[in-house]
Design an enzyme around this catalytic site. Structure first.
Site, PDB file in Angstrom:
ATOM      1  N   TYR A 128     -11.256   5.708  -9.660  1.00 35.48           N
ATOM      2  CA  TYR A 128     -10.735   6.087  -8.293  1.00 35.48           C
ATOM      3  C   TYR A 128     -10.660   7.654  -8.400  1.00 35.48           C
ATOM      4  O   TYR A 128     -10.016   8.184  -7.304  1.00 35.48           O
ATOM      5  CB  TYR A 128      -9.421   5.581  -8.034  1.00 35.48           C
ATOM      6  CG  TYR A 128      -9.528   4.084  -8.019  1.00 35.48           C
ATOM      7  CD1 TYR A 128     -10.246   3.393  -7.175  1.00 35.48           C
ATOM      8  CD2 TYR A 128      -8.410   3.416  -8.417  1.00 35.48           C
ATOM      9  CE1 TYR A 128     -10.246   1.898  -7.036  1.00 35.48           C
ATOM     10  CE2 TYR A 128      -8.398   2.067  -8.396  1.00 35.48           C
ATOM     11  CZ  TYR A 128      -9.320   1.287  -7.411  1.00 35.48           C
ATOM     12  OH  TYR A 128      -9.173   0.059  -7.456  1.00 35.48           O
ATOM     13  N   CYS A 175     -16.848   5.786 -26.123  1.00 35.43           N
ATOM     14  CA  CYS A 175     -18.252   6.353 -26.164  1.00 35.43           C
ATOM     15  C   CYS A 175     -18.727   6.511 -24.760  1.00 35.43           C
ATOM     16  O   CYS A 175     -19.588   5.632 -24.276  1.00 35.43           O
ATOM     17  CB  CYS A 175     -19.043   5.548 -26.903  1.00 35.43           C
ATOM     18  SG  CYS A 175     -20.756   6.185 -27.284  1.00 35.43           S
ATOM     19  N   PRO A 179       5.181  -4.542  -1.455  1.00 36.96           N
ATOM     20  CA  PRO A 179       5.137  -3.502  -2.423  1.00 36.96           C
ATOM     21  C   PRO A 179       4.656  -4.163  -3.966  1.00 36.96           C
ATOM     22  O   PRO A 179       5.453  -5.071  -4.265  1.00 36.96           O
ATOM     23  CB  PRO A 179       6.561  -2.902  -2.354  1.00 36.96           C
ATOM     24  CG  PRO A 179       7.409  -4.221  -1.990  1.00 36.96           C
ATOM     25  CD  PRO A 179       6.539  -5.038  -1.095  1.00 36.96           C
ATOM     26  N   GLY A 180       3.838  -3.375  -4.472  1.00 33.41           N
ATOM     27  CA  GLY A 180       3.704  -3.835  -5.836  1.00 33.41           C
ATOM     28  C   GLY A 180       3.524  -2.370  -6.561  1.00 33.41           C
ATOM     29  O   GLY A 180       4.594  -2.331  -7.602  1.00 33.41           O
ATOM     30  N   ARG A 181       2.626  -1.704  -6.283  1.00 32.23           N
ATOM     31  CA  ARG A 181       2.774  -0.346  -7.194  1.00 32.23           C
ATOM     32  C   ARG A 181       3.986   0.614  -6.692  1.00 32.23           C
ATOM     33  O   ARG A 181       4.937   0.873  -7.791  1.00 32.23           O
ATOM     34  CB  ARG A 181       1.563   0.710  -6.391  1.00 32.23           C
ATOM     35  CG  ARG A 181       1.434   2.075  -6.992  1.00 32.23           C
ATOM     36  CD  ARG A 181       0.746   2.916  -6.047  1.00 32.23           C
ATOM     37  NE  ARG A 181      -0.292   2.440  -5.573  1.00 32.23           N
ATOM     38  CZ  ARG A 181      -1.655   2.689  -5.738  1.00 32.23           C
ATOM     39  NH1 ARG A 181      -2.086   3.538  -6.700  1.00 32.23           N
ATOM     40  NH2 ARG A 181      -2.566   1.858  -5.115  1.00 32.23           N
ATOM     41  N   TYR A 200      -1.335  -1.290 -12.158  1.00 33.60           N
ATOM     42  CA  TYR A 200      -2.555  -1.640 -12.359  1.00 33.60           C
ATOM     43  C   TYR A 200      -3.498  -1.174 -13.823  1.00 33.60           C
ATOM     44  O   TYR A 200      -4.663  -1.649 -14.118  1.00 33.60           O
ATOM     45  CB  TYR A 200      -3.724  -0.722 -11.298  1.00 33.60           C
ATOM     46  CG  TYR A 200      -3.162  -1.423 -10.068  1.00 33.60           C
ATOM     47  CD1 TYR A 200      -3.530  -2.615  -9.692  1.00 33.60           C
ATOM     48  CD2 TYR A 200      -2.624  -0.596  -8.914  1.00 33.60           C
ATOM     49  CE1 TYR A 200      -3.128  -2.878  -8.411  1.00 33.60           C
ATOM     50  CE2 TYR A 200      -2.133  -0.832  -7.713  1.00 33.60           C
ATOM     51  CZ  TYR A 200      -2.340  -2.038  -7.508  1.00 33.60           C
ATOM     52  OH  TYR A 200      -2.021  -2.628  -6.143  1.00 33.60           O
ATOM     53  N   GLY A 228       0.788  -1.177   0.185  1.00 33.84           N
ATOM     54  CA  GLY A 228      -0.051  -0.152  -0.128  1.00 33.84           C
ATOM     55  C   GLY A 228       0.855   1.366  -0.036  1.00 33.84           C
ATOM     56  O   GLY A 228       0.124   2.355   0.040  1.00 33.84           O
ATOM     57  N   ARG A 267      -8.223   3.948 -13.981  1.00 33.88           N
ATOM     58  CA  ARG A 267      -8.125   4.387 -12.514  1.00 33.88           C
ATOM     59  C   ARG A 267      -8.851   5.936 -12.434  1.00 33.88           C
ATOM     60  O   ARG A 267      -9.152   6.252 -11.433  1.00 33.88           O
ATOM     61  CB  ARG A 267      -6.579   4.332 -12.395  1.00 33.88           C
ATOM     62  CG  ARG A 267      -5.840   2.999 -12.130  1.00 33.88           C
ATOM     63  CD  ARG A 267      -4.727   3.021 -11.371  1.00 33.88           C
ATOM     64  NE  ARG A 267      -4.731   3.264  -9.967  1.00 33.88           N
ATOM     65  CZ  ARG A 267      -4.480   4.660  -9.524  1.00 33.88           C
ATOM     66  NH1 ARG A 267      -3.964   5.537 -10.217  1.00 33.88           N
ATOM     67  NH2 ARG A 267      -4.746   4.968  -8.314  1.00 33.88           N
TER      68      ARG A 267
END
Length: 463
Positions: free
Chosen positions: A364, A391, A321-323, A421, A278, A360
């Site tokens: 978000y 569209c 950790p990813g992001r 993501y 996160g 995103r």
């Protein structure tokens, strides 16, 4: 500050919907290193390069839109996390951010572990050669087939998420003649300061077993009684895009409280604590993320202090950790198709991708940066909204940004910090073809995930 306090022409339509004055940047050709990967630079001709390759050549060879991933930057960030936490901790890359066989091989070579949360992610990890003992399987509703495959493969940890899953994993492990290492995911009542859709540690949500009310403690009791399980520790994840460790401090205090309860009730000190992931990245110049070594020092100090107060040995710490690894390593390369000036408001700049390659912003309300990358410009800045070709009125890539007023069809734009993501959540909305992922390093580029074709779409349509 009101618009009337800053009289300006239409190209300085600088009042955002919230009514705040936003000053245009002093140099639109400057690339902020906080939001771009390490090898990105602008050449003397104004063309941006990454890994020694210019974006015009990348567009010609691979087309647009395309995700361009800086392999050297990715590997550097892997090493930074690994070195920050050292050999006495585990760093699990969160595969949901972006996963491919090439990425799995890079993780293996850089000595990181891997966190997967579906059968498809597990299949990718195993196919690319990640040792199973270095894989953790997450998910709030793992299927019997997914659990069976994970145990058969020998995954090191399964993070169990409910009372039913505790029994399910134990039953499958016993049937296979194995004892499966598990962590119990708990919700600790800490809500990270983030968007409510990605805040995951308050009790009213689908993940984990709450500490409040005793469900987490009951999960420990049940897991310790089952022969098919080896309870390794506790898992806690408090949200996403977090910029400080104060939430982790509260979470660690409560998790260590559970560890103390387990010791007092069962005479067992659990050897592991996973604090999840996160940690945030910079999407715009306003974001100020912490560095891996700062995070490692802070988390280690928090856990050591809390365990000392509880009279417990310090467990092995894991993070996910990813992001924070892959997010800053990539940008999305687009070609401008049309521009539409709305006098006194803004200019809409339409590109050849959109919400199918970056959901995103719509999902978000995420903020991004954008730059003209195929040339330099001395034109004045104009307030722009970069939109896609779908569209859908919500098809927005970058809600508010300054671009040169001479942006025109055929120009190339790049949106940085799209490594996490964007490809993972990409769709075929309007039957769009999902873009390729192109890895660049040392002046060479190669496709690691190819662009979809119309044949791919029609192959799945069996009607």
């Amino acid at each position: 500050m009101s618009r009337s306090a800053h009289p300006a022409g239409p190209r300085y339509a600088d009042v955002l919907p919230e009514g705040h004055y936003v000053a245009p940047p002093t140099d639109l050709n400057e690339l902020d290193p906080r939001v771009w990967s390490r090898t990105v630079a602008r050449g003397d001709d104004g063309v941006v390069t990454v890994g020694g390759m210019d974006v015009k050549r990348l567009a010609e060879e691979f087309g647009t839109p395309a995700y361009v991933l800086d392999e050297d930057d990715f590997r550097t960030r892997c090493r930074a996390w690994r070195d920050a936490f050292g050999p006495d901790a585990d760093v699990f890359y969160a595969g949901k951010a972006f996963l491919s066989r090439a990425v799995v091989r890079w993780l293996h070579e850089e000595d990181l572990n891997l966190d997967v949360c579906s059968g498809g992610e597990l299949a990718t990890a195993l196919d690319a050669g990640m040792p199973a003992e270095r894989i953790a399987l997450h998910g709030n509703n793992k299927s019997t087939d997914e659990i069976t495959r994970a145990i058969e493969a020998g995954v090191g940890r399964i993070v169990v998420d409910s009372f039913q899953e505790i029994v399910r994993v134990a039953h499958i492990a016993e049937r296979l003649g194995k004892r499966q290492g598990v962590l119990i995911r708990v919700t600790v009542g800490v809500e990270a300061h983030t968007h409510e859709f990605i805040a995951t540690a308050h009790e009213d949500q689908k993940f984990g077993l709450p500490l409040a009310g005793g469900q987490a403690a009951e999960a420990v009791r049940r897991a310790l009684k089952l022969d098919g399980l080896e309870l390794l520790g506790i898992h806690s994840h408090i949200g996403s895009q977090i910029f400080d460790t104060s939430g982790f401090e509260v979470a660690a205090h409560r998790v260590v409280g559970l560890l103390r309860q387990v010791r007092d009730e069962h005479g067992v000190e659990l050897p592991e604590i996973d604090l999840g992931g996160g940690l945030g990245i910079a999407y715009t110049a306003d974001d100020d993320p912490r560095q891996p070594h700062e995070i490692a020092v802070a988390l280690r100090e928090i856990v050591t202090r809390e365990c000392g107060a509880a009279g417990l040995a310090v467990p092995r710490i894991s993070v996910e950790p990813g992001r924070a690894i892959v997010g800053p390593t990539a940008f999305t390369l687009y070609e401008v198709g049309t521009t539409k000036e709305l006098p006194g408001l803004r200019t809409y700049v339409s590109v050849d991708g959109g919400m199918s390659d970056n959901i995103r912003t719509a999902l978000y309300d995420a903020d991004y940066s954008v730059a003209l990358v195929s040339r330099a410009s001395t034109a004045e800045p104009m307030l722009s909204r970069v939109v896609g070709k779908h569209c859908e009125s919500g098809d927005i890539v970058v809600r508010d940004a300054f671009l040169p007023a001479d942006v025109a069809p055929g120009d190339l734009l790049a949106v940085p910090a799209t490594g996490a993501y964007c490809r993972s959540m990409a769709s075929n909305y309007n039957h769009a073809l999902r873009p390729p992922v192109v890895a660049v390093r040392d002046g060479e580029a190669r496709v690691i995930v190819r662009r979809e074709t119309e044949e791919d779409l029609l192959r799945l349509d069996v009607g």
